[in-house]
Design a protein around this motif. Sequence first.
Motif, mmCIF file in Angstrom:
data_model
loop_
_atom_site.group_PDB
_atom_site.id
_atom_site.type_symbol
_atom_site.label_atom_id
_atom_site.label_comp_id
_atom_site.label_asym_id
_atom_site.label_seq_id
_atom_site.Cartn_x
_atom_site.Cartn_y
_atom_site.Cartn_z
ATOM 1 N N PRO A 71 -2.819 4.670 -4.082
ATOM 2 C CA PRO A 71 -3.340 5.573 -5.108
ATOM 3 C C PRO A 71 -3.137 7.053 -4.782
ATOM 4 C CG PRO A 71 -5.140 4.531 -3.905
ATOM 5 C CD PRO A 71 -3.863 3.909 -3.423
ATOM 6 N N THR A 72 -3.119 7.406 -3.501
ATOM 7 C CA THR A 72 -2.937 8.815 -3.136
ATOM 8 C C THR A 72 -1.879 8.934 -2.044
ATOM 9 O OG1 THR A 72 -4.645 8.731 -1.431
ATOM 10 C CG2 THR A 72 -5.366 9.320 -3.655
ATOM 11 N N ARG A 94 0.828 -1.204 0.000
ATOM 12 C CA ARG A 94 0.000 0.000 0.000
ATOM 13 C C ARG A 94 0.862 1.253 0.000
ATOM 14 N NH1 ARG A 94 -4.306 1.546 -1.951
ATOM 15 N NH2 ARG A 94 -5.366 -0.250 -1.123
ATOM 16 N N MET A 95 1.995 1.198 0.690
ATOM 17 C CA MET A 95 2.869 2.367 0.742
ATOM 18 C C MET A 95 3.533 2.611 -0.613
ATOM 19 S SD MET A 95 5.837 3.242 3.476
ATOM 20 C CE MET A 95 7.069 2.245 2.692
ATOM 21 N N LEU A 155 1.510 17.366 3.484
ATOM 22 C CA LEU A 155 0.371 17.165 2.581
ATOM 23 C C LEU A 155 -0.590 18.354 2.621
ATOM 24 C CD1 LEU A 155 -0.408 13.396 3.144
ATOM 25 C CD2 LEU A 155 0.656 14.460 1.153
ATOM 26 N N GLU A 156 -0.677 19.009 3.771
ATOM 27 C CA GLU A 156 -1.600 20.138 3.894
ATOM 28 C C GLU A 156 -1.031 21.411 3.286
ATOM 29 O OE1 GLU A 156 -3.747 22.834 7.331
ATOM 30 O OE2 GLU A 156 -2.865 20.912 7.869
ATOM 31 N N LYS A 157 0.236 21.746 3.603
ATOM 32 C CA LYS A 157 0.800 23.031 3.195
ATOM 33 C C LYS A 157 1.861 22.925 2.111
ATOM 34 C CE LYS A 157 -0.004 25.340 7.563
ATOM 35 N NZ LYS A 157 0.577 26.140 8.625
ATOM 36 N N GLY A 158 2.432 21.759 1.908
ATOM 37 C CA GLY A 158 3.473 21.614 0.896
ATOM 38 C C GLY A 158 4.878 21.793 1.440
ATOM 39 N N VAL A 159 5.010 22.236 2.677
ATOM 40 C CA VAL A 159 6.308 22.375 3.324
ATOM 41 C C VAL A 159 6.194 21.838 4.749
ATOM 42 C CG1 VAL A 159 7.090 24.356 1.991
ATOM 43 C CG2 VAL A 159 5.832 24.729 4.084
ATOM 44 N N ILE A 160 7.320 21.418 5.286
ATOM 45 C CA ILE A 160 7.298 20.916 6.658
ATOM 46 C C ILE A 160 7.642 22.030 7.638
ATOM 47 C CG2 ILE A 160 8.369 19.305 8.274
ATOM 48 C CD1 ILE A 160 8.728 17.395 5.933
ATOM 49 N N ALA A 200 -0.447 4.231 5.595
ATOM 50 C CA ALA A 200 0.279 2.956 5.573
ATOM 51 C C ALA A 200 1.592 3.074 6.341
ATOM 52 C CB ALA A 200 0.539 2.529 4.129
ATOM 53 N N LEU A 201 2.289 4.188 6.190
ATOM 54 C CA LEU A 201 3.550 4.380 6.902
ATOM 55 C C LEU A 201 3.329 4.451 8.407
ATOM 56 C CD1 LEU A 201 6.578 4.786 6.379
ATOM 57 C CD2 LEU A 201 6.149 7.232 6.428
ATOM 58 N N ASP A 202 2.279 5.124 8.820
ATOM 59 C CA ASP A 202 1.960 5.202 10.247
ATOM 60 C C ASP A 202 1.596 3.822 10.792
ATOM 61 O OD1 ASP A 202 1.513 6.652 12.689
ATOM 62 O OD2 ASP A 202 -0.633 6.382 12.334
#
Length: 104
Positions: free
Chosen positions: A39-40, A34-35, A93-98, A47-49
């Motif tokens: 698909p997204t 899955r990782m 995933l939310e903002k594009g930067v960490i 999956a990583l979590d």
Amino acid sequence: MTDTLYQASEALLEITVFICFIAISISLLLLLYRMIDGPTSPDRAVALDTIGINLMGVAALVAIYLVTPNLNDVILLIAVLAFLGTVAIAKYLEKGVIIDRDMD
């Protein structure tokens, strides 16, 4: 009588730990698929979590099998790293930067 009961419970524990190892191994293989082929990006993050949670389970099973509490620190370390990784991926995933360097 007590010695026989102890040996039977110990054998049952070994069988249970072995079955749990097999189940977690199958789960890890499916999560790895899955990782890699998710698909997204959120599917890959989940999956990583979940792989981190399964690794905690593997460490706990090894601690049970070896009858040692020494792996409890490893389990806590895996939990903290998995949490930090999940937060970092969610922010990316939310903002594009960490790390957001805006001072606004």
